[in-house]
Design a protein around this motif. Structure first.
Motif, PDB file in Angstrom:
ATOM      1  N   PHE A  58      72.581  38.002  39.269  1.00 12.83           N
ATOM      2  CA  PHE A  58      73.613  38.763  39.977  1.00 12.83           C
ATOM      3  C   PHE A  58      74.062  39.996  39.188  1.00 12.83           C
ATOM      4  CE2 PHE A  58      73.734  34.599  41.902  1.00 12.83           C
ATOM      5  CZ  PHE A  58      73.939  34.871  43.243  1.00 12.83           C
ATOM      6  N   ALA A  59      73.234  40.436  38.231  1.00  8.48           N
ATOM      7  CA  ALA A  59      73.634  41.527  37.339  1.00  8.48           C
ATOM      8  C   ALA A  59      73.886  42.832  38.067  1.00  8.48           C
ATOM      9  CB  ALA A  59      72.564  41.728  36.268  1.00  8.48           C
ATOM     10  N   ALA A  60      73.303  43.020  39.262  1.00  6.54           N
ATOM     11  CA  ALA A  60      73.480  44.276  39.997  1.00  6.54           C
ATOM     12  C   ALA A  60      74.807  44.342  40.740  1.00  6.54           C
ATOM     13  CB  ALA A  60      72.329  44.463  40.990  1.00  6.54           C
ATOM     14  N   ALA A  66      81.484  45.711  42.778  1.00  8.53           N
ATOM     15  CA  ALA A  66      82.091  44.396  42.562  1.00  8.53           C
ATOM     16  C   ALA A  66      82.390  44.174  41.086  1.00  8.53           C
ATOM     17  CB  ALA A  66      81.156  43.301  43.070  1.00  8.53           C
ATOM     18  N   VAL A  67      83.216  43.177  40.814  1.00  5.87           N
ATOM     19  CA  VAL A  67      83.446  42.674  39.461  1.00  5.87           C
ATOM     20  C   VAL A  67      82.529  41.467  39.256  1.00  5.87           C
ATOM     21  CG1 VAL A  67      85.121  41.595  37.900  1.00  5.87           C
ATOM     22  CG2 VAL A  67      85.836  43.456  39.407  1.00  5.87           C
ATOM     23  N   LEU A  68      81.964  41.329  38.058  1.00  2.00           N
ATOM     24  CA  LEU A  68      81.124  40.184  37.717  1.00  2.00           C
ATOM     25  C   LEU A  68      81.650  39.562  36.429  1.00  2.00           C
ATOM     26  CD1 LEU A  68      78.584  38.374  37.988  1.00  2.00           C
ATOM     27  CD2 LEU A  68      77.316  40.148  36.738  1.00  2.00           C
ATOM     28  N   ALA A 269      66.103  40.416  42.795  1.00  2.00           N
ATOM     29  CA  ALA A 269      66.196  41.519  43.763  1.00  2.00           C
ATOM     30  C   ALA A 269      66.958  41.074  45.012  1.00  2.00           C
ATOM     31  CB  ALA A 269      64.799  42.005  44.136  1.00  2.00           C
ATOM     32  N   ALA A 270      66.703  39.852  45.473  1.00  2.65           N
ATOM     33  CA  ALA A 270      67.395  39.341  46.658  1.00  2.65           C
ATOM     34  C   ALA A 270      68.888  39.195  46.405  1.00  2.65           C
ATOM     35  CB  ALA A 270      66.782  38.005  47.080  1.00  2.65           C
ATOM     36  N   MET A 271      69.271  38.722  45.210  1.00  3.94           N
ATOM     37  CA  MET A 271      70.694  38.566  44.917  1.00  3.94           C
ATOM     38  C   MET A 271      71.378  39.926  44.768  1.00  3.94           C
ATOM     39  SD  MET A 271      71.059  35.436  45.295  1.00  3.94           S
ATOM     40  CE  MET A 271      69.531  34.961  46.128  1.00  3.94           C
ATOM     41  N   GLY A 272      70.643  40.928  44.290  1.00  9.38           N
ATOM     42  CA  GLY A 272      71.190  42.282  44.277  1.00  9.38           C
ATOM     43  C   GLY A 272      71.443  42.791  45.681  1.00  9.38           C
ATOM     44  N   ASP A 273      70.484  42.532  46.584  1.00  8.11           N
ATOM     45  CA  ASP A 273      70.667  42.934  47.983  1.00  8.11           C
ATOM     46  C   ASP A 273      71.803  42.149  48.636  1.00  8.11           C
ATOM     47  OD1 ASP A 273      68.622  44.753  47.753  1.00  8.11           O
ATOM     48  OD2 ASP A 273      67.107  43.474  48.686  1.00  8.11           O
ATOM     49  N   ALA A 275      74.456  41.064  47.053  1.00  5.96           N
ATOM     50  CA  ALA A 275      75.683  41.670  46.534  1.00  5.96           C
ATOM     51  C   ALA A 275      76.025  42.935  47.312  1.00  5.96           C
ATOM     52  CB  ALA A 275      75.536  41.981  45.050  1.00  5.96           C
ATOM     53  N   ALA A 276      75.017  43.737  47.630  1.00  2.00           N
ATOM     54  CA  ALA A 276      75.259  44.946  48.418  1.00  2.00           C
ATOM     55  C   ALA A 276      75.796  44.601  49.792  1.00  2.00           C
ATOM     56  CB  ALA A 276      73.958  45.748  48.538  1.00  2.00           C
TER      57      ALA A 276
END
Length: 290
Positions: A58-60, A66-68, A269-273, A275-276
């Motif tokens: 979830f680094a993206a 967002a806040v991580l 990549a999916a978790m970045g998408d 998050a978007a």
């Protein structure tokens, strides 16, 4: 980015994305083992309790506004996804100052302070003193929850609502310490909203449908409904929406070796998408509220 003792908080936005009322947290990906742990098992054995690499998946999230948050300490030392009184009294040497409330997780050996890593594989060959457990709660549990609550409260004050994703991984196959029957093969991803009580149904539906579009098999509230973090964070009637996400480990890592596998890049990549998509959703919903 800044570090609260034991907690990494990322809120930078290198792509210039506007801040949105979204918080992701990874409470079980910590891999720095405190010197006072006193475990009878080597670190390589303790690592099977980690949600290894989930913070990286979830680094993206901060790139989209967002806040991580990510815990730096390991779950096997203290589990911030348990209530602070969910302690197995069999682990404690001496009298705990208030009444303990060990629940089903403590019975399974996976309460606030873990008794075992796997069925029959015990972490300690000793009892823990009241002082050392109280120290773990003060230094790690309370600081993590204060950092998470602070991030959620700031977003809520600024936007009138906040959307929170609590990020985890799960063993690919259930064992004797899990809520489903030993040997059960898990779905790709399990979402937990505590049977619809921790977030608005539309938020669960958004995350589920987004992940399904990426080709994942997604279950809701089975076998994981969400635990202490979403219980404390979710209050949809007040605009606080909290959802737990569990990702099956063999999708992105070798569970035996604790290393990333060839699927890691796809899942990241999916978790970045995702998050978007969550940030876009929160941006639209919060604009309507404001």
């Amino acid at each position: 980015m800044h570090i609260v003792p034991g907690v990494l908080v990322r809120h930078d936005s290198p792509r210039g994305a506007p801040t949105v009322p979204v918080v992701f947290d990874s409470p079980h990906s910590g891999r720095f083992y405190p010197e006072d742990f006193g475990a009878a098992l080597p670190v390589v054995a303790l690592r099977s309790a980690e949600d290894a690499f989930v913070d990286e998946l979830f680094a993206a999230a901060p790139d989209h506004g967002a806040v991580l948050l990510a815990a730096l300490f390991p779950r096997s030392y203290i589990d911030v996804n348990r209530a602070p009184d969910d302690i197995d009294p069999r682990l404690i040497e001496g009298e705990w100052p208030v009444a303990l409330k060990p629940g089903p997780k403590s019975e399974l050996g996976i309460g606030l302070i873990r008794r075992a890593i796997a069925p029959g594989l015990f972490i300690y060959d000793r009892k823990l003193s009241v002082v050392e457990v109280e120290k773990r709660i003060a230094r790690y549990w309370r600081r993590y929850h204060a950092a998470l609550k602070g991030a959620l409260d700031r977003a809520h004050r600024a936007h009138g609502a906040v959307w929170h994703v609590d990020c985890h991984s799960m063993k690919s196959v259930a064992n004797g310490m899990t809520p489903d029957a030993a040997g059960t093969r898990r779905p790709d991803i399990v979402l937990g909203d505590r049977d619809g009580t921790s977030c608005e149904p539309a938020f669960t539906r958004l995350v589920k449908e987004t992940l399904e579009r990426f080709g994942f098999q997604v279950a809701v509230n089975d076998p994981y409904k969400g635990a202490e973090i979403v219980r404390r964070s979710g209050d949809p009637a007040r605009g606080r929406h909290s959802l737990q996400v569990e990702i099956r480990r063999d999708l992105f890592m070798n569970e035996a070796m604790h290393v990333r596998n060839e699927g890691f890049a796809r899942v990241q990549a999916a978790m970045g998408d995702l998050a978007a998509a969550v940030c876009d959703y929160a941006r639209t919903r919060s604009a309507a509220i404001e």
